[in-house]
Design a protein around this motif. Structure first.
Motif, PDB file in Angstrom:
ATOM      1  N   ILE A   1       3.200  81.649   9.606  1.00 51.92           N
ATOM      2  CA  ILE A   1       4.166  81.732  10.714  1.00 51.92           C
ATOM      3  C   ILE A   1       3.942  82.982  11.563  1.00 51.92           C
ATOM      4  N   ASN A   2       2.701  83.484  11.580  1.00 56.07           N
ATOM      5  CA  ASN A   2       2.438  84.702  12.364  1.00 56.07           C
ATOM      6  C   ASN A   2       2.589  84.483  13.870  1.00 56.07           C
ATOM      7  N   TYR A   3       2.586  83.236  14.317  1.00 60.04           N
ATOM      8  CA  TYR A   3       2.777  82.924  15.737  1.00 60.04           C
ATOM      9  C   TYR A   3       4.175  83.296  16.227  1.00 60.04           C
ATOM     10  N   LEU A   4       5.089  83.600  15.286  1.00 59.85           N
ATOM     11  CA  LEU A   4       6.445  83.988  15.663  1.00 59.85           C
ATOM     12  C   LEU A   4       6.568  85.457  16.053  1.00 59.85           C
ATOM     13  N   ASN A   5       5.471  86.219  15.915  1.00 62.05           N
ATOM     14  CA  ASN A   5       5.515  87.625  16.314  1.00 62.05           C
ATOM     15  C   ASN A   5       5.994  87.762  17.751  1.00 62.05           C
ATOM     16  N   SER A   6       6.915  88.690  17.974  1.00 61.50           N
ATOM     17  CA  SER A   6       7.528  88.978  19.287  1.00 61.50           C
ATOM     18  C   SER A   6       8.511  87.895  19.738  1.00 61.50           C
ATOM     19  N   LYS A   7       8.793  86.926  18.858  1.00 62.64           N
ATOM     20  CA  LYS A   7       9.741  85.868  19.194  1.00 62.64           C
ATOM     21  C   LYS A   7      11.172  86.398  19.097  1.00 62.64           C
ATOM     22  N   VAL A   8      11.981  86.089  20.107  1.00 63.71           N
ATOM     23  CA  VAL A   8      13.396  86.438  20.100  1.00 63.71           C
ATOM     24  C   VAL A   8      14.202  85.156  20.281  1.00 63.71           C
ATOM     25  N   ILE A   9      15.165  84.931  19.396  1.00 58.06           N
ATOM     26  CA  ILE A   9      16.017  83.733  19.454  1.00 58.06           C
ATOM     27  C   ILE A   9      17.453  84.185  19.656  1.00 58.06           C
ATOM     28  N   VAL A  10      18.101  83.637  20.667  1.00 58.48           N
ATOM     29  CA  VAL A  10      19.461  84.054  21.018  1.00 58.48           C
ATOM     30  C   VAL A  10      20.375  82.835  21.031  1.00 58.48           C
ATOM     31  N   ALA A  11      21.551  82.997  20.427  1.00 59.10           N
ATOM     32  CA  ALA A  11      22.552  81.927  20.425  1.00 59.10           C
ATOM     33  C   ALA A  11      23.579  82.203  21.511  1.00 59.10           C
ATOM     34  N   PRO A  12      24.086  81.163  22.168  1.00 54.95           N
ATOM     35  CA  PRO A  12      25.167  81.359  23.140  1.00 54.95           C
ATOM     36  C   PRO A  12      26.433  81.808  22.425  1.00 54.95           C
ATOM     37  N   LEU A  13      27.117  82.788  22.997  1.00 58.56           N
ATOM     38  CA  LEU A  13      28.360  83.270  22.394  1.00 58.56           C
ATOM     39  C   LEU A  13      29.500  82.301  22.694  1.00 58.56           C
ATOM     40  N   PRO A  14      30.498  82.196  21.818  1.00 59.55           N
ATOM     41  CA  PRO A  14      31.614  81.274  22.049  1.00 59.55           C
ATOM     42  C   PRO A  14      32.357  81.599  23.346  1.00 59.55           C
ATOM     43  N   SER A  15      32.853  80.577  24.001  1.00 56.12           N
ATOM     44  CA  SER A  15      33.540  80.750  25.283  1.00 56.12           C
ATOM     45  C   SER A  15      34.786  81.625  25.133  1.00 56.12           C
ATOM     46  N   GLN A  16      35.494  81.494  23.999  1.00 53.57           N
ATOM     47  CA  GLN A  16      36.680  82.332  23.773  1.00 53.57           C
ATOM     48  C   GLN A  16      36.317  83.807  23.777  1.00 53.57           C
ATOM     49  N   PHE A  17      35.209  84.145  23.115  1.00 55.32           N
ATOM     50  CA  PHE A  17      34.769  85.542  23.039  1.00 55.32           C
ATOM     51  C   PHE A  17      34.376  86.055  24.425  1.00 55.32           C
ATOM     52  N   LYS A  18      33.676  85.237  25.197  1.00 56.24           N
ATOM     53  CA  LYS A  18      33.302  85.637  26.554  1.00 56.24           C
ATOM     54  C   LYS A  18      34.538  85.902  27.405  1.00 56.24           C
ATOM     55  N   ARG A  19      35.550  85.059  27.247  1.00 55.33           N
ATOM     56  CA  ARG A  19      36.781  85.226  28.033  1.00 55.33           C
ATOM     57  C   ARG A  19      37.497  86.521  27.653  1.00 55.33           C
ATOM     58  N   ILE A  20      37.531  86.836  26.364  1.00 55.49           N
ATOM     59  CA  ILE A  20      38.162  88.078  25.903  1.00 55.49           C
ATOM     60  C   ILE A  20      37.448  89.292  26.492  1.00 55.49           C
ATOM     61  N   ILE A  21      36.115  89.281  26.443  1.00 55.54           N
ATOM     62  CA  ILE A  21      35.335  90.410  26.943  1.00 55.54           C
ATOM     63  C   ILE A  21      35.528  90.582  28.450  1.00 55.54           C
ATOM     64  N   LYS A  22      35.565  89.465  29.153  1.00 62.13           N
ATOM     65  CA  LYS A  22      35.740  89.538  30.601  1.00 62.13           C
ATOM     66  C   LYS A  22      37.103  90.118  30.957  1.00 62.13           C
ATOM     67  N   GLN A  23      38.149  89.742  30.215  1.00 61.04           N
ATOM     68  CA  GLN A  23      39.490  90.227  30.533  1.00 61.04           C
ATOM     69  C   GLN A  23      39.726  91.644  30.041  1.00 61.04           C
ATOM     70  N   GLU A  24      39.177  91.985  28.874  1.00 58.56           N
ATOM     71  CA  GLU A  24      39.423  93.314  28.318  1.00 58.56           C
ATOM     72  C   GLU A  24      38.543  94.398  28.938  1.00 58.56           C
ATOM     73  N   PHE A  25      37.319  94.051  29.343  1.00 57.63           N
ATOM     74  CA  PHE A  25      36.373  95.057  29.842  1.00 57.63           C
ATOM     75  C   PHE A  25      35.894  94.810  31.277  1.00 57.63           C
ATOM     76  N   LYS A  26      36.274  93.661  31.830  1.00 53.22           N
ATOM     77  CA  LYS A  26      35.853  93.304  33.191  1.00 53.22           C
ATOM     78  C   LYS A  26      34.335  93.197  33.308  1.00 53.22           C
ATOM     79  N   ILE A  27      33.692  92.731  32.211  1.00 53.58           N
ATOM     80  CA  ILE A  27      32.245  92.509  32.232  1.00 53.58           C
ATOM     81  C   ILE A  27      31.944  91.089  31.741  1.00 53.58           C
ATOM     82  N   THR A  28      30.748  90.632  32.042  1.00 49.71           N
ATOM     83  CA  THR A  28      30.302  89.308  31.603  1.00 49.71           C
ATOM     84  C   THR A  28      29.127  89.471  30.657  1.00 49.71           C
ATOM     85  N   ILE A  29      29.171  88.774  29.523  1.00 49.25           N
ATOM     86  CA  ILE A  29      28.052  88.849  28.558  1.00 49.25           C
ATOM     87  C   ILE A  29      27.493  87.444  28.306  1.00 49.25           C
TER      88      ILE A  29
END
Length: 329
Positions: free
Chosen positions: A301-329
């Motif tokens: 599985i050496n072909y995975l070197n430098s591979k980055v896998i990202v999961a979408p964050l839950p919509s509830q968490f995004k809404r909390i961050i936007k309201q509490e910090f006025k930022i979007t993630i």
């Protein structure tokens, strides 16, 4: 009684004695040793040593009434388990599968048929996809190489064959796969690497963190980066350097920065505030990113070197961050 077993791709390159011990769990190891030495167990018609590495298409001939293959080994009853939950896939190739585990889902079954079981869903998905015939595998079962708490959302890695699973486990142990979390905590905290010691209290089903090493405790480390803070709560990214049971949750409590929504380790008053305002019922901790770096070039599985896998964050968490910090993630 004589039986023959053909070695497949998922069984190859294992020691003969270890393979037989996994296959025949009810047979004592000294009995297996004896039968290999006496020739009651032969490979391609010949006697072999205990440490012989079995190869694909080897034929094992086994004499002995006590060598019985169980009917409930690795297969799953597709007729009984038709209402499975298709995994949320973030990445897949011929060797690995990375899926998102939802909140209130176990990585492994607890024996309760009504509990959501990610591993069983993955096995069913691969079986339906015809990537793997689970009922024909002797000892291999697609399995996770990392774990998450029941109420932690995030990425879980599965090996799709025996070699890839072994290599992934080696990478996890060597900390070559970096695991990143997004988390909302109480108060302020500084950037940096935090080290402490942890010990599991089985009676309380809690992990207790100590500043100094005590008997039976294990060292823990995490790297903290502050994304934003409003003074009351802070949004962090954590690089989990070691991986112990409840490590992030108990370590942050120890640092006086408990995770928002955490029933076991958190601040009840803050949890109630976020429940009333946003409907939060679980800890706001998300295993959202995996990074592969430094894989040995000799690994499959050496072909995975430098591979980055990202999961979408839950919509509830995004809404909390936007309201509490006025930022979007």
């Amino acid at each position: 009684m004589k039986q023959e077993i053909r070695i497949g791709g998922n069984e190859k390159n294992q020691r003969l004695d270890k393979f037989l011990r996994k296959l025949f769990k009810n047979v004592e190891l000294n009995l297996i040793f004896r039968d290999i030495r006496k020739g009651n167990i032969r490979v391609n018609g010949k006697k072999q040593k205990i440490n012989y590495k079995i190869q694909e298409n080897d034929i094992l001939r086994i004499f002995g009434y006590y060598y019985k293959l169980g009917n409930d080994s690795q297969g799953i009853d597709t007729e009984e388990y038709v209402e499975y939950n298709k995994p949320k896939i973030c990445y897949e190739d011929s060797n690995i599968l990375v899926v998102v585990k939802d909140i209130d889902t176990l990585v492994h079954s607890d024996g309760n048929r009504d509990t959501k079981d990610l591993s069983k869903d993955v096995r069913m998905y691969l079986s339906k996809k015809k990537d793997i015939n689970l009922n024909n595998n002797l000892i291999f079962n697609p399995s996770p190489v990392n774990r998450l708490d029941r109420n932690t959302y995030g990425l879980v890695i599965f090996g799709k064959n025996n070699l890839a699973t072994r290599e992934l486990c080696e990478l996890i142990k060597a900390r070559i796969i970096s695991k990143y979390y997004r988390v909302l905590v109480e108060g302020k905290i500084k950037d940096g690497i935090y080290t402490a010691y942890i010990k599991k209290d089985s009676k309380l089903n809690k992990s207790i963190v100590y500043k100094y090493k005590i008997p039976e405790s294990k060292e823990i480390q995490m790297e903290v980066r502050v994304i934003d803070t409003n003074g009351v709560v802070s949004l962090l990214e954590i690089n989990l350097i070691t991986g112990r049971s409840h490590q992030i949750r108990s370590h942050l409590q120890f640092l006086n920065n408990p995770i928002v929504g955490d029933i076991k380790y958190g601040n009840k008053g803050l949890k109630n505030y976020f429940f009333n305002k946003y409907g939060v019922q679980n800890q706001l901790l998300f295993a959202y990113k995996l990074s592969f770096n430094g894989i040995d070039e000799n690994m499959s599985i050496n072909y995975l070197n430098s591979k980055v896998i990202v999961a979408p964050l839950p919509s509830q968490f995004k809404r909390i961050i936007k309201q509490e910090f006025k930022i979007t993630i």
